[in-house]
Design a protein around this motif. Structure first.
Motif, mmCIF file in Angstrom:
data_model
loop_
_atom_site.group_PDB
_atom_site.id
_atom_site.type_symbol
_atom_site.label_atom_id
_atom_site.label_comp_id
_atom_site.label_asym_id
_atom_site.label_seq_id
_atom_site.Cartn_x
_atom_site.Cartn_y
_atom_site.Cartn_z
ATOM 1 N N SER A 149 -26.236 -2.130 -12.893
ATOM 2 C CA SER A 149 -26.325 -0.930 -12.050
ATOM 3 C C SER A 149 -27.106 0.159 -12.763
ATOM 4 O O SER A 149 -27.124 0.231 -13.996
ATOM 5 C CB SER A 149 -24.931 -0.395 -11.704
ATOM 6 N N LEU A 163 -29.476 1.163 -8.327
ATOM 7 C CA LEU A 163 -29.171 -0.270 -8.328
ATOM 8 C C LEU A 163 -27.661 -0.434 -8.388
ATOM 9 O O LEU A 163 -26.987 0.247 -9.164
ATOM 10 C CB LEU A 163 -29.815 -0.970 -9.532
ATOM 11 N N ILE A 196 -26.382 -5.665 -9.549
ATOM 12 C CA ILE A 196 -27.373 -6.716 -9.304
ATOM 13 C C ILE A 196 -27.105 -7.917 -10.202
ATOM 14 O O ILE A 196 -27.001 -7.789 -11.427
ATOM 15 C CB ILE A 196 -28.802 -6.186 -9.573
ATOM 16 N N GLY A 247 -34.833 0.600 -4.643
ATOM 17 C CA GLY A 247 -34.536 0.260 -6.029
ATOM 18 C C GLY A 247 -35.499 -0.716 -6.680
ATOM 19 O O GLY A 247 -35.280 -1.133 -7.818
ATOM 20 N N THR A 267 -37.154 0.697 -9.870
ATOM 21 C CA THR A 267 -36.115 0.863 -10.889
ATOM 22 C C THR A 267 -35.774 -0.478 -11.522
ATOM 23 O O THR A 267 -35.654 -0.592 -12.748
ATOM 24 C CB THR A 267 -34.839 1.482 -10.278
ATOM 25 N N LEU A 268 -35.632 -1.512 -10.696
ATOM 26 C CA LEU A 268 -35.348 -2.854 -11.213
ATOM 27 C C LEU A 268 -36.485 -3.340 -12.100
ATOM 28 O O LEU A 268 -36.249 -3.881 -13.189
ATOM 29 C CB LEU A 268 -35.130 -3.819 -10.045
ATOM 30 N N LEU A 321 -34.251 -6.353 -1.679
ATOM 31 C CA LEU A 321 -33.314 -5.291 -2.024
ATOM 32 C C LEU A 321 -33.161 -4.337 -0.851
ATOM 33 O O LEU A 321 -34.106 -4.100 -0.094
ATOM 34 C CB LEU A 321 -33.798 -4.496 -3.245
ATOM 35 N N GLY A 329 -30.294 -0.429 -3.005
ATOM 36 C CA GLY A 329 -29.883 -0.733 -4.371
ATOM 37 C C GLY A 329 -29.132 -2.030 -4.555
ATOM 38 O O GLY A 329 -28.687 -2.347 -5.666
ATOM 39 N N GLN A 330 -28.963 -2.781 -3.464
ATOM 40 C CA GLN A 330 -28.230 -4.038 -3.558
ATOM 41 C C GLN A 330 -29.144 -5.224 -3.270
ATOM 42 O O GLN A 330 -30.092 -5.112 -2.481
ATOM 43 C CB GLN A 330 -27.061 -4.044 -2.569
#
Length: 228
Positions: A8, A21, A24, A43, A46-47, A213, A216-217
Motif C-alpha cells: 500500500s 495503492l 496490492i 495508482g 505510483t505502482l 488498477l 488503487g486496487q
C-alpha cells in the motif's frame, strides 16, 4: 523476479490522506511483458515508481530478485536500480545540453564503466535502435520518434534485467508509436522483463498479461495471446 505482498502507498498532508495503492498482491516472472492499465489517478504511476525503486511503499512487502526492499533507503535503492533497471518515459527525459551519444552514455558513467567500454556499449545500443547516424545531434534536432529511440537506447545500454515504460507512446503519432512498441516486443523476445503503464489498448496487445488498477486496487489480471 518481482513480488508484492499487501503493498500500500498512502500520501498524507495536514488535512487529507490519499490511498494511492491499496493492498496490492502482484507477481512478475522473469521474461514477462506486463501492461498496467486503468483510468487516470488509479495508482498506475505510483505502482511503477515503487517497482522501479524510485519510491517506497507505506506498508507491505516488495521483493525484488528475492530481496525484500520495501524499507530500503534511497542510497540502497539507487544501488540496485542502476544495476538492474532501465526506464523509458513518456516525455523522453533527454538532457537538451547533451548529444545523443552523451545522453545514452550517462547510465554507464554512473556505473563507473571505462571510456572504451562505454563507447562500445553506446554504439551497439544506438545501432540496435537504428539511430546511430544521429549520435552527434542534440535532442531538439530530432523528431519525437527519434527522441524516443534515443530514450530506449539509454534504457537498454546497461543491459538491465528489467525495463519500466511509462506511457512510452503517449507523445508519439501512431506510426512512431508502433515502432516503439515493436522495439519493446523485440527486447522482450531477447529476454528483458518489461512492465508498461499505458492507456492504449493496442499497445497493451503486445503484453502477455494485462493488469488493471482501479482506485488503487488490483481489479483484474488477464493473460492474452500476444499480437504479432
Amino acid at each position: 523476479m518481482i513480488k508484492t505482498n499487501e503493498l500500500s502507498k498512502i500520501f498524507k498532508t495536514d488535512e487529507i490522506e490519499t490511498t494511492a495503492l491499496n493492498r496490492i498482491n502482484l507477481e512478475i516472472e522473469r521474461g514477462e511483458f506486463v501492461a498496467v492499465m486503468g483510468p487516470s489517478g488509479c495508482g498506475k504511476s505510483t505502482l511503477l515508481n515503487i517497482l522501479g525503486l524510485l519510491d517506497t511503499p507505506t506498508t507491505g512487502d516488495f521483493y525484488f530478485l528475492g530481496e525484500n526492499v520495501a524499507g530500503y533507503s534511497e542510497k540502497q535503492r539507487a544501488k540496485i536500480r542502476k544495476k538492474n533497471i532501465g526506464f523509458i518515459f513518456q516525455n523522453f527525459n533527454l538532457i537538451d545540453q547533451l548529444t545523443v551519444f552523451e545522453n545514452v552514455e550517462m547510465p554507464l558513467i554512473y556505473l563507473g564503466m571505462s571510456t572504451k567500454e562505454r563507447k562500445r556499449r553506446v554504439e551497439v545500443a544506438l545501432e540496435q535502435m537504428q539511430i546511430s547516424h544521429r549520435l552527434k545531434h542534440y535532442p531538439n534536432q530530432l523528431s519525437g520518434g527519434q527522441q524516443q529511440r534515443v530514450a530506449v537506447a539509454r534504457a537498454i545500454v546497461s543491459k538491465p534485467q528489467f525495463i519500466l515504460a511509462d506511457e512510452p507512446t503517449g507523445n508519439l503519432d501512431s506510426a512512431h508509436g508502433d515502432e516503439v512498441m515493436n522495439i519493446l516486443a523485440e527486447l522482450n523476445n531477447m529476454g528483458a522483463t518489461i512492465i508498461m503503464v499505458t492507456h492504449s489498448h493496442s499497445d497493451a496487445e503486445h503484453a502477455q498479461r494485462v493488469v488493471t488498477l482501479f482506485d488503487g486496487q488490483l481489479l483484474e489480471e488477464k493473460y492474452q495471446k500476444v499480437s504479432a
